[in-house]
Design a protein around this motif. Structure first.
Motif, PDB file in Angstrom:
ATOM      1  N   VAL A  59      62.302  24.804  28.128  1.00 39.04           N
ATOM      2  CA  VAL A  59      61.596  23.836  27.277  1.00 39.04           C
ATOM      3  C   VAL A  59      61.246  22.595  28.086  1.00 39.04           C
ATOM      4  O   VAL A  59      60.112  22.096  28.044  1.00 39.04           O
ATOM      5  CB  VAL A  59      62.447  23.460  26.045  1.00 39.04           C
ATOM      6  N   LEU A  60      62.200  22.080  28.842  1.00 38.75           N
ATOM      7  CA  LEU A  60      61.920  20.900  29.676  1.00 38.75           C
ATOM      8  C   LEU A  60      60.884  21.228  30.742  1.00 38.75           C
ATOM      9  O   LEU A  60      59.983  20.414  31.006  1.00 38.75           O
ATOM     10  CB  LEU A  60      63.208  20.390  30.320  1.00 38.75           C
ATOM     11  N   ARG A  61      60.983  22.391  31.338  1.00 42.45           N
ATOM     12  CA  ARG A  61      59.993  22.752  32.367  1.00 42.45           C
ATOM     13  C   ARG A  61      58.581  22.795  31.787  1.00 42.45           C
ATOM     14  O   ARG A  61      57.620  22.395  32.452  1.00 42.45           O
ATOM     15  CB  ARG A  61      60.348  24.097  32.995  1.00 42.45           C
ATOM     16  N   ARG A  62      58.430  23.270  30.564  1.00 36.27           N
ATOM     17  CA  ARG A  62      57.102  23.305  29.940  1.00 36.27           C
ATOM     18  C   ARG A  62      56.567  21.892  29.726  1.00 36.27           C
ATOM     19  O   ARG A  62      55.373  21.626  29.939  1.00 36.27           O
ATOM     20  CB  ARG A  62      57.158  24.073  28.613  1.00 36.27           C
ATOM     21  N   VAL A  63      57.426  20.973  29.314  1.00 38.40           N
ATOM     22  CA  VAL A  63      57.001  19.583  29.144  1.00 38.40           C
ATOM     23  C   VAL A  63      56.589  18.987  30.484  1.00 38.40           C
ATOM     24  O   VAL A  63      55.564  18.296  30.586  1.00 38.40           O
ATOM     25  CB  VAL A  63      58.131  18.753  28.499  1.00 38.40           C
ATOM     26  N   LEU A  64      57.355  19.263  31.529  1.00 37.14           N
ATOM     27  CA  LEU A  64      57.031  18.713  32.846  1.00 37.14           C
ATOM     28  C   LEU A  64      55.767  19.337  33.424  1.00 37.14           C
ATOM     29  O   LEU A  64      55.041  18.684  34.184  1.00 37.14           O
ATOM     30  CB  LEU A  64      58.221  18.917  33.790  1.00 37.14           C
ATOM     31  N   LYS A  65      55.489  20.588  33.062  1.00 36.27           N
ATOM     32  CA  LYS A  65      54.215  21.201  33.480  1.00 36.27           C
ATOM     33  C   LYS A  65      53.054  20.505  32.788  1.00 36.27           C
ATOM     34  O   LYS A  65      51.982  20.278  33.400  1.00 36.27           O
ATOM     35  CB  LYS A  65      54.222  22.689  33.128  1.00 36.27           C
ATOM     36  N   ARG A  66      53.232  20.121  31.556  1.00 33.70           N
ATOM     37  CA  ARG A  66      52.198  19.373  30.839  1.00 33.70           C
ATOM     38  C   ARG A  66      51.956  18.036  31.533  1.00 33.70           C
ATOM     39  O   ARG A  66      50.805  17.614  31.709  1.00 33.70           O
ATOM     40  CB  ARG A  66      52.618  19.154  29.392  1.00 33.70           C
ATOM     41  N   ALA A  67      53.035  17.381  31.950  1.00 37.86           N
ATOM     42  CA  ALA A  67      52.891  16.124  32.690  1.00 37.86           C
ATOM     43  C   ALA A  67      52.137  16.351  33.986  1.00 37.86           C
ATOM     44  O   ALA A  67      51.229  15.572  34.345  1.00 37.86           O
ATOM     45  CB  ALA A  67      54.275  15.536  32.975  1.00 37.86           C
ATOM     46  N   GLU A  68      52.478  17.400  34.686  1.00 37.67           N
ATOM     47  CA  GLU A  68      51.798  17.704  35.953  1.00 37.67           C
ATOM     48  C   GLU A  68      50.313  17.946  35.731  1.00 37.67           C
ATOM     49  O   GLU A  68      49.471  17.479  36.507  1.00 37.67           O
ATOM     50  CB  GLU A  68      52.452  18.926  36.599  1.00 37.67           C
ATOM     51  N   ASP A  69      49.976  18.671  34.665  1.00 42.11           N
ATOM     52  CA  ASP A  69      48.566  18.924  34.361  1.00 42.11           C
ATOM     53  C   ASP A  69      47.820  17.638  34.035  1.00 42.11           C
ATOM     54  O   ASP A  69      46.592  17.556  34.189  1.00 42.11           O
ATOM     55  CB  ASP A  69      48.453  19.895  33.183  1.00 42.11           C
ATOM     56  N   MET A  70      48.552  16.607  33.587  1.00 42.91           N
ATOM     57  CA  MET A  70      47.953  15.307  33.297  1.00 42.91           C
ATOM     58  C   MET A  70      47.950  14.398  34.527  1.00 42.91           C
ATOM     59  O   MET A  70      47.468  13.262  34.469  1.00 42.91           O
ATOM     60  CB  MET A  70      48.728  14.630  32.162  1.00 42.91           C
ATOM     61  N   GLY A  71      48.526  14.896  35.636  1.00 45.26           N
ATOM     62  CA  GLY A  71      48.543  14.120  36.871  1.00 45.26           C
ATOM     63  C   GLY A  71      49.786  13.301  37.088  1.00 45.26           C
ATOM     64  O   GLY A  71      49.806  12.396  37.929  1.00 45.26           O
TER      65      GLY A  71
END
Length: 457
Positions: free
Chosen positions: A123-135
């Motif tokens: 779950v945390l990794r998915r949130v951090l991937k979203r952050a990465e996609d936002m830069g």
């Protein structure tokens, strides 16, 4: 014997290490929905096979509470599914020699396959991937307060968890005297975690009988959640090996302050430049920081179940005991829910003050970062900062925390924002687990009820 982190990066690194060291058995473990550390020893041959194919645990470990009582309201697993195995993948980078009596090799794991949807680390990794996609990338640090007792599991049971003997009596916060008197314990804690690359920036006595507080040095968010989870589990092991007990309950005694799990955080660009600092702003807050804070405030009520995940969590969230009760913010103000800490370009950050020490670090961090990302996506402004005592503010209902776990679980299960961030499967399962926990408490007959009603009614 001191442990050590193995600094392995790949499955091939792990294979080479095992071939060279030839351990007969290896300890593997994981953290469940509640952040409870579970695991087992497996033979070397089985471990090497698991490196490629994963290994199985009965998925009841994702379908029961902290007392191993099976949920009766879970769609993910139950008697209706036959409790099949859930697959776990070994994390090569987690390898260490355990910092205890024997040179035991240990690797942490993460759920894979179908169970990945409800795995806290995933779950945390998915949130951090979203952050990465936002830069963005997130840097975080966690603090924990915990009580220490001169007790054992057996003595706790014998005493009925009453009249316990704390490590030290009374209030003596930041006591240099007591930290030197107990220097062997303090040094053991510092050395133990340093040996496995968990740097404790500070360790001191806090207010209350036998209370210690530590701060884990800043790291990337996923690494910090790993370290925080290991810290809580290993601190309890270290204590018991010394004839002591450590508890991370949010509040173990109604007369004492609760135990916090504050999280410090900031966003950085993917090329590692801080994005929260703006020297031209009154509070040195960039628009990105304001909107991140705005999202945290806006979704705090919806996500409370991830931040205050236990029945006992809500006993801590009471006015006047150093714990926030609503979605408020302020600049260097410890009565608010989220504190802006002014600093240099690199140290300017937010302190998320709602979590207690009882949190699952993966989930509390996912809620804190995920809500901030939604704030950036939607351009949510935080409003004006609280001045003075935030407990005295007239806060609207949509910015007030739920007052109990069942309410928090129901709000979480109905949240479209939660489903967007964390996935529908996780939201459904976690919400059901919190409602189950609340119902278990509702069936209990407490000491308070007996003292209050037994004779007079």
């Amino acid at each position: 014997m001191a442990g050590r982190h193995l600094n392995l990066k790949s499955t091939e690194d792990v294979r080479q290490f095992v071939a060279e060291q030839d351990p007969k058995h290896i300890k593997v473990g994981f953290f469940d929905i509640d952040g409870v550390f579970r695991g087992k020893y497996i033979a070397k041959a089985k471990f090497l096979s698991a490196l490629e194919n994963g290994y199985g645990f009965c998925d009841a470990v994702l379908g029961w509470d902290v007392a191993d009582t099976l949920y009766d309201n879970s769609s993910f697993t139950g008697w209706h599914t036959g409790y099949p195995d859930a697959n776990l993948r070994i994390l090569p980078e987690s390898g260490m020699i355990l910092p205890f009596d024997n040179e035991t090799v240990f690797f942490s794991s993460e759920f894979a396959g179908r169970a990945k949807d409800i795995c806290p680390r995933a779950v945390l990794r998915r949130v951090l991937k979203r952050a990465e996609d936002m830069g963005f990338m997130a840097k975080t640090a966690m603090e924990f307060e915990f009580f220490m007792f001169q007790e054992s599991p057996d003595s706790l049971e014998e005493k009925g968890f009453r009249n316990l003997t704390p490590l030290t009596p009374g209030n003596f916060s930041y006591s240099a005297l007591r930290s030197i008197v107990h220097e062997d314990l303090y040094q053991d804690i510092l050395d133990t975690f340093s040996s496995i690359d968990i740097e404790l920036e500070g360790l001191h006595a806090e207010t209350g009988p036998g209370v210690l507080e530590t701060a884990i040095a800043v790291d990337d968010a996923l690494a910090m959640a790993d370290k925080a989870s290991i810290f809580k589990a290993f601190m309890k092991i270290l204590a018991q090996k010394r004839g002591l007990m450590a508890t991370f309950m949010a509040k173990w005694n109604q007369e004492l302050s609760g135990q916090s799990g504050h999280t410090h955080m900031s966003l950085w660009s993917l090329d590692e430049k801080p994005v929260f600092f703006d020297p031209a702003d009154q509070h040195k807050m960039s628009p990105t920081m304001r909107h991140f804070l705005g999202g945290q405030l806006a979704y705090l009520r919806d996500f409370a179940a991830m931040i205050a995940p236990n029945v006992n969590s809500y006993a801590r969230l009471t006015p006047g005991y150093w714990a926030p009760t609503s979605a408020t913010w302020g600049v260097d103000n410890r009565t608010v829910g989220i504190r802006v800490i002014p600093g240099s370009e690199k140290s300017h950050r937010l302190e998320y003050r709602i979590p207690g020490s009882d949190v699952n670090p993966y989930l509390s961090m996912a809620a804190a970062i995920g809500s901030g990302l939604l704030g950036i996506e939607k351009g949510i402004e935080p409003g004006e900062p609280a001045l003075g005592n935030a407990y005295d503010l007239d806060v609207p209902m949509d910015r007030q925390l739920p007052t109990n776990l069942e309410s928090a679980g129901i709000l979480f299960g109905a949240s479209d924002a939660a489903k967007d961030l964390f996935g529908e499967a996780f939201v459904e399962h976690f919400a059901a687990s919190r409602v189950f926990e609340a119902h278990e408490y509702g069936r209990a007959v407490t000491d308070w009820e007996l003292r209050r009603y037994f004779e007079v009614l």
